[in-house]
Enzyme design. Structure first.
Site, PDB file in Angstrom:
ATOM      1  N   ASP A  72      47.148  39.798  40.796  1.00  0.00           N
ATOM      2  CA  ASP A  72      47.091  41.251  40.618  1.00  0.00           C
ATOM      3  C   ASP A  72      46.516  41.895  41.873  1.00  0.00           C
ATOM      4  OD1 ASP A  72      47.949  40.861  38.083  1.00  0.00           O
ATOM      5  OD2 ASP A  72      45.981  41.121  37.133  1.00  0.00           O
ATOM      6  N   ASP A 132      39.729  41.348  41.040  1.00  0.00           N
ATOM      7  CA  ASP A 132      39.815  40.010  40.453  1.00  0.00           C
ATOM      8  C   ASP A 132      40.886  39.188  41.151  1.00  0.00           C
ATOM      9  OD1 ASP A 132      37.809  39.953  38.703  1.00  0.00           O
ATOM     10  OD2 ASP A 132      39.034  40.212  36.877  1.00  0.00           O
TER      11      ASP A 132
END
Ligand code: 0R9
Length: 647
Positions: free
Chosen positions: A504, A508
């Protein structure tokens, strides 16, 4: 000259007289005409200033990057000789800056030691590749000044700018944009190289001023290599203070420093010849490694840590956790370089000389520092045991025994490609199961494989191979790649030509990327070095309009497209999972449309150091790194709130 800069001789000088030859084939002289070649010009001039300091004249070098991207190097040596040249009947600076053989001639006179790669012709090569070059020499009470234009053309006679009390040379030049694809100097590249030179020449002050940004830095290391080592081992828990080793034989001068660290598992040996980094090692490095192995084994036997029946400790085990800097100076007549990039020392004499000097110094060091010697020996023995344990674990995996992590629920998760073509196949490492699902449907099943990862990857900056082999995620990755791990890793056995990290576009995702890169860097470094590792770039937005849709990767792009199509609907992707298979395929996976970032290690030691700072235990260096390298200026023209209005 045409074949090899190191076999520069009188005959070849005759072939190329003018600077035109340099302009016609710049790559032959400076390697390339990209940013690397551009910076090469700076190293040529700086190295000449360094040579003067090494001859014992001058102790300060200043480098100024000017606002117009011209650059200036100033030294406080004797000043380049300004009198008439005996055979050329021209002012000496004109010979040096305007003919390719100036360096060679002066070598014969014995006056000019060479530190750089172009054997003294560097100044004329820089002149040839510059829009203009300005020379100012303070010598014999006078200021000599001359300007060259358009690749070294003499447009005016040298001038006397008046009287002076000091001595030194200043060279200011602007690289020719007709030759270079980029003419913007990079502060960090120059600062890093100048710092390296300052480490290698203790007591020499090198200052860098960037007038474009008003950044400045000054380097001066009284303890040279010892300070170099300390900068490399920062945050790695050194086992001892770095000693300084020195010796001299047959005109070859050897300096070195070493340090073992508790939290370092690789060897990190940096070697230099005449202040030029020898990235591919060579005879001096071979001599160094042999000396370390001999000295430590001999000491271990002497103190009874190794018994008569025990085999010798292996060199690789002895070097685990070792950081070393070796700097040797070799006289011109003995200098030989090898390999495609001439980054490897070939001089045969260097092996035995370095070996003898390092052996003697290390033996004495170990004898005087018994406690430290014991820790080094037990670290080597531990390394040997860990290697043996890892080998056993690998064999167990190969034999189908389940000693390694139980990869049952993950190994089944690899979605392999239909054909077996390691030269063509691609492995996508995908974050999370839902993204894994889209990727599985969106792939070209002929040659693309998907490996979904669950949760966070183990941080391998701090763990040993045994731990890695207990980790499910990494074991499934090691098995998917199929080329081994650690010391028996062989990138040519990889099942995939491209290994693509697809996460993504959020923090994160960035964290997972860093953890995976840390793993590849530590245990499969050859994959990075040979360009096998890539990062996928999924889009941030989808812009749908009446007759179709487009994607945007940045806020800038989004703004453009919104303006272009007016009546639009915007979808902001918060993660890969929100994209359906078709969208993921057409934006991120399909070779026809996607953009991949190839991961490179341009500077292994710098990369390793940054990795330690970012992933290691110490908080302070990490904070310092973030403060100097991370920009907290967000683009406030078009914010996420603006986007939400459209959503
Ligand atoms: C700003 C970058 N500095 C230089 O390029 C530089 C070259 C150089 C030099 C000498 C002194 N300082 C220098 N700075 C020098 C002087 C003498 C003898 N050898 C070298 C002397 O005073 O006798 N030179 C580099 C090449 C030459 N000089 C030479 F070929 F002209 F000798």
């Amino acid at each position: 000259m045409a074949k090899n800069v190191n076999s520069y001789n009188e005959d070849s000088i005759q072939v190329l007289q003018g600077l035109d030859a340099v302009r016609k084939r710049p790559g032959m002289y400076i390697g390339s005409t990209d940013a690397k070649g551009l910076h090469h010009l700076v190293w040529e001039i700086v190295d000449n200033a360094i040579d003067e300091a090494l001859s014992g004249y001058g102790d300060k070098i200043i480098v100024n990057i000017h606002i117009d991207n011209s650059i200036e190097v100033i030294d406080n040596g004797r000043g380049i000789p300004t009198g008439m040249h005996k055979t050329e009947h021209l002012p000496t600076p004109q010979v040096i800056f305007n003919t390719l053989h100036a360096g060679g001639k002066f070598d014969e006179a014995g006056g000019y030691k060479v530190s750089g790669g172009l054997h003294g012709v560097g100044s004329s090569v820089v002149n040839a590749l510059s829009e203009w070059l300005e020379l100012t020499i303070h010598r014999d009470g006078k200021i000599y000044h001359q300007v060259f234009k358009n690749g070294g053309k003499i447009i005016e006679k040298p001038k006397n700018l008046g009287d002076t009390k000091r001595t030194g040379s200043a060279i200011k030049f602007k690289p020719d944009p007709k030759i270079f694809s980029s003419t913007i100097f990079d502060y960090k590249t120059i600062a890093t190289r100048l710092k390296e030179s300052a480490f290698l020449i203790k007591g020499l002050c090198i200052e860098l001023n960037d007038l474009r940004t008003k950044k400045s830095v000054s380097y001066l290391f009284q303890n040279g290599l010892v300070e170099f080592i300390n900068s490399l081992t920062q945050g790695k828990n050194p086992l001892h203070d770095a000693p300084f080793f020195v010796g001299n034989s047959q005109g070859i001068q050897v300096e070195a420093s070493i340090q073992y660290c508790e939290s370092a598992y690789n060897e990190n040996i940096l070697s230099f010849v005449n202040n030029i980094r020898t990235r591919d090692g060579g005879t001096h490095e071979v001599g160094f490694r042999t000396a370390m192995t001999r000295a430590i084994n001999d000491h271990a036997r002497m103190v009874g840590a190794l018994k008569d029946k025990d085999p010798n400790l292996d060199g690789a085990d002895i070097r685990e956790g070792l950081t070393a800097v070796i700097s040797i100076r070799v006289p011109e007549k003995l200098l030989q370089f090898e390999g495609q990039t001439k980054n490897k020392l070939g001089t045969p004499e260097a092996k035995l000389i370095v070996e003898q000097i390092i052996y003697d110094n290390v033996k004495t060091f170990l004898a005087e520092r018994g406690q430290i010697a014991n820790s080094i020996i037990s670290k080597s023995i531990k390394a040997a045991k860990a290697k043996e344990a890892a080998r056993k674990a690998r064999d167990d995996v190969r034999m189908g025994k389940q000693k390694m992590a139980k990869p049952a629920n993950l190994i089944g998760k690899l979605v392999p490609p239909q054909t077996k073509n390691p030269q063509l196949n691609e492995l996508f490492i995908v974050e999370g199961d839902s993204a894994g699902g889209s990727a599985k449907l969106g792939r070209d099943s002929k040659f693309q494989a998907i490996l979904p990862l669950r949760g966070k990857v183990l941080n391998t900056a701090k763990v040993k191979l045994e731990e890695v082999l207990k980790n499910e995620e990494l074991v499934s990755l090691i098995n998917a790649i199929g080329a081994g791990i650690g010391s028996d890793f062989d990138y040519t056995k990889s099942n995939y030509r491209r290994i693509i990290i697809m996460t993504d576009a959020d923090t994160d995702g960035a964290h997972i990327q860093t953890l995976l890169l840390t793993f590849f860097f530590r245990y499969m470094r050859e994959l990075i070095e040979n360009g096998y590792i890539y990062i996928a770039t999924p889009p941030l937005y989808k812009i749908s309009y009446k007759t179709g849709h487009e994607y945007a990767w940045t806020d800038e792009e989004l703004r453009e497209k919104v303006n272009k199509y007016k009546n639009v609907q915007i979808q902001r992707y918060k993660g890969l999972g929100e994209m359906n298979a078709t969208q993921l395929k057409e934006t991120t996976m399909d070779p026809a449309n996607r953009t991949l970032i190839q991961v490179e290690i341009s500077e292994v030691s710098a990369a390793e150091k940054e990795m330690m700072i970012l992933m290691g235990d110490d908080v302070d260096p990490r904070r310092e790194w973030i403060e100097t390298n991370v920009s907290f200026d967000f683009d406030d023209n078009f914010t996420l709130e603006d986007v939400e209005q459209y959503e």
